[in-house]
Design a protein around this motif. Structure first.
Motif, short mmCIF file in Angstrom:
data_model
loop_
_atom_site.label_atom_id
_atom_site.label_comp_id
_atom_site.label_asym_id
_atom_site.label_seq_id
_atom_site.Cartn_x
_atom_site.Cartn_y
_atom_site.Cartn_z
N TRP A 1 34.30 33.92 28.32
CA TRP A 1 33.57 35.07 27.81
C TRP A 1 32.19 35.20 28.39
O TRP A 1 31.57 36.25 28.32
CB TRP A 1 33.51 35.01 26.29
CG TRP A 1 34.87 35.04 25.67
CD1 TRP A 1 35.50 34.00 25.05
CD2 TRP A 1 35.79 36.12 25.65
NE1 TRP A 1 36.75 34.37 24.64
CE2 TRP A 1 36.96 35.68 24.99
CE3 TRP A 1 35.77 37.43 26.12
CZ2 TRP A 1 38.07 36.48 24.78
CZ3 TRP A 1 36.87 38.23 25.92
CH2 TRP A 1 38.01 37.76 25.26
N LEU A 2 31.65 34.15 28.95
CA LEU A 2 30.31 34.21 29.53
C LEU A 2 30.40 34.11 31.05
O LEU A 2 31.22 33.37 31.58
CB LEU A 2 29.44 33.05 29.01
CG LEU A 2 29.20 32.97 27.51
CD1 LEU A 2 28.41 31.72 27.18
CD2 LEU A 2 28.48 34.20 27.01
N ASN B 1 24.38 17.87 23.10
CA ASN B 1 25.31 18.77 23.77
C ASN B 1 26.53 18.98 22.89
O ASN B 1 27.01 18.05 22.25
CB ASN B 1 25.78 18.16 25.10
CG ASN B 1 24.68 18.14 26.12
OD1 ASN B 1 24.32 19.18 26.65
ND2 ASN B 1 24.14 16.96 26.39
N VAL B 2 27.02 20.20 22.88
CA VAL B 2 28.26 20.51 22.18
C VAL B 2 29.26 20.94 23.22
O VAL B 2 29.01 21.84 24.02
CB VAL B 2 28.06 21.65 21.15
CG1 VAL B 2 29.37 22.00 20.49
CG2 VAL B 2 27.02 21.25 20.12
N LEU B 3 30.39 20.27 23.25
CA LEU B 3 31.42 20.56 24.23
C LEU B 3 32.68 20.99 23.49
O LEU B 3 33.21 20.23 22.69
CB LEU B 3 31.69 19.29 25.06
CG LEU B 3 32.52 19.40 26.31
CD1 LEU B 3 31.84 20.32 27.32
CD2 LEU B 3 32.71 18.03 26.92
N VAL B 4 33.13 22.21 23.73
CA VAL B 4 34.34 22.73 23.09
C VAL B 4 35.41 22.80 24.17
O VAL B 4 35.23 23.48 25.18
CB VAL B 4 34.09 24.12 22.48
CG1 VAL B 4 35.34 24.64 21.82
CG2 VAL B 4 32.94 24.05 21.48
N THR B 5 36.51 22.10 23.95
CA THR B 5 37.56 22.05 24.98
C THR B 5 38.92 22.37 24.38
O THR B 5 39.09 22.42 23.17
CB THR B 5 37.63 20.65 25.63
OG1 THR B 5 38.01 19.71 24.63
CG2 THR B 5 36.30 20.26 26.23
N SER B 6 39.86 22.57 25.29
CA SER B 6 41.23 22.83 24.89
C SER B 6 42.14 22.33 26.00
O SER B 6 41.73 22.22 27.15
CB SER B 6 41.44 24.35 24.71
OG SER B 6 42.80 24.62 24.51
N GLN C 1 25.13 33.54 32.34
CA GLN C 1 25.00 33.57 30.89
C GLN C 1 25.23 32.18 30.29
O GLN C 1 24.53 31.78 29.36
CB GLN C 1 25.99 34.56 30.29
CG GLN C 1 25.68 36.01 30.59
CD GLN C 1 26.84 36.93 30.20
OE1 GLN C 1 28.00 36.54 30.21
NE2 GLN C 1 26.50 38.18 29.87
N ALA C 2 26.19 31.46 30.85
CA ALA C 2 26.49 30.12 30.34
C ALA C 2 25.32 29.17 30.58
O ALA C 2 24.94 28.38 29.70
CB ALA C 2 27.77 29.57 30.99
N VAL C 3 24.71 29.25 31.77
CA VAL C 3 23.56 28.40 32.07
C VAL C 3 22.41 28.73 31.13
O VAL C 3 21.77 27.83 30.56
CB VAL C 3 23.13 28.56 33.56
CG1 VAL C 3 21.78 27.92 33.81
CG2 VAL C 3 24.19 27.99 34.47
N LYS C 4 22.15 30.01 30.93
CA LYS C 4 21.08 30.42 30.02
C LYS C 4 21.36 29.94 28.60
O LYS C 4 20.50 29.40 27.91
CB LYS C 4 20.94 31.95 30.04
CG LYS C 4 19.80 32.46 29.20
CD LYS C 4 19.69 33.98 29.30
CE LYS C 4 18.60 34.49 28.37
NZ LYS C 4 18.53 35.94 28.36
N HIS C 5 22.61 30.11 28.16
CA HIS C 5 23.01 29.70 26.82
C HIS C 5 22.84 28.19 26.64
O HIS C 5 22.30 27.73 25.63
CB HIS C 5 24.47 30.10 26.57
CG HIS C 5 25.02 29.65 25.26
ND1 HIS C 5 24.69 30.25 24.07
CD2 HIS C 5 25.86 28.63 24.96
CE1 HIS C 5 25.32 29.63 23.07
NE2 HIS C 5 26.02 28.65 23.59
N CYS C 6 23.28 27.42 27.64
CA CYS C 6 23.17 25.96 27.55
C CYS C 6 21.70 25.51 27.58
O CYS C 6 21.34 24.54 26.92
CB CYS C 6 23.95 25.30 28.68
SG CYS C 6 25.73 25.41 28.48
#
Length: 181
Positions: free
Chosen positions: A167-168, A155-160, A172-177
């Motif tokens: 943007w998704l 898993n890649v988790l990008v946070t801030s 779309q996010a579920v499909k992407h993941c």
């Protein structure tokens, strides 16, 4: 003279525990011990909405049990409802069990709100704990759930620390993941 909040919540706990034990189902004592262990009886009901306070979940649970019983009696009548009464009480009591175990941990965080406006004399923004909604769900940890539960892939988790545009869409996010990078 009214009861203290703690006494009212002990009454709510007794109500829920007594009805669970009254089902005489196997494992109820162990279930109640587990509920105690994970903080069910003093957890907030939500992270920022109704009953977002200590003991909020047990207060909500009692009301759900009472209303479930009233609805069952109205829809089915006493004779038919009594056939499923125990199952209704167990289901109503446990419908929010998944909200437990996080109270007092990083999942629930204090809901700090702005306290007044900065002035020239005191330019630093002040914050205070919200009285209406003292807790909120730590939104940063919501993303981590999928990563923790997943197996056999990276898993890649990008946070801030700062809000960023989404943007998704959720779909779309579920499909992407699911597809991966």
């Amino acid at each position: 003279m009214g009861k203290t909040t703690e006494n009212k919540e002990l009454d709510n706990k007794k109500y829920v525990v007594d009805r669970l034990l009254a089902t005489k189902r196997d494992g109820m004592e162990e279930l109640i011990e587990y509920m105690e262990e994970i903080g069910f009886f003093n957890a907030p009901c939500s992270g920022g909405n109704h009953l977002s306070c200590e003991f909020g979940l047990i207060h909500h649970t009692r009301h759900v049990m009472e209303y479930a019983e009233k609805i069952g009696l109205c829809l089915l009548g006493a004779e038919e409802y009594n056939k499923i009464h125990d199952s209704v009480m167990i289901s109503a009591a446990l419908h929010d069990l998944g909200k437990c175990g996080q109270f007092g941990k990083a999942y629930y965080v204090p809901n700090m709100i702005k306290d007044g406006r900065p002035t020239k004399a005191n330019p630093e923004q002040k914050y205070k704990l919200s009285e209406d909604k003292p807790y909120q769900i730590n939104k940063d940890l919501l993303k981590v759930d999928h990563c923790i539960r997943s197996k056999n892939y990276v898993n890649v988790l990008v946070t801030s620390k700062h809000p960023r545009p989404q943007w998704l869409t959720m779909e779309q996010a579920v499909k992407h993941c699911t597809q991966g990078i």
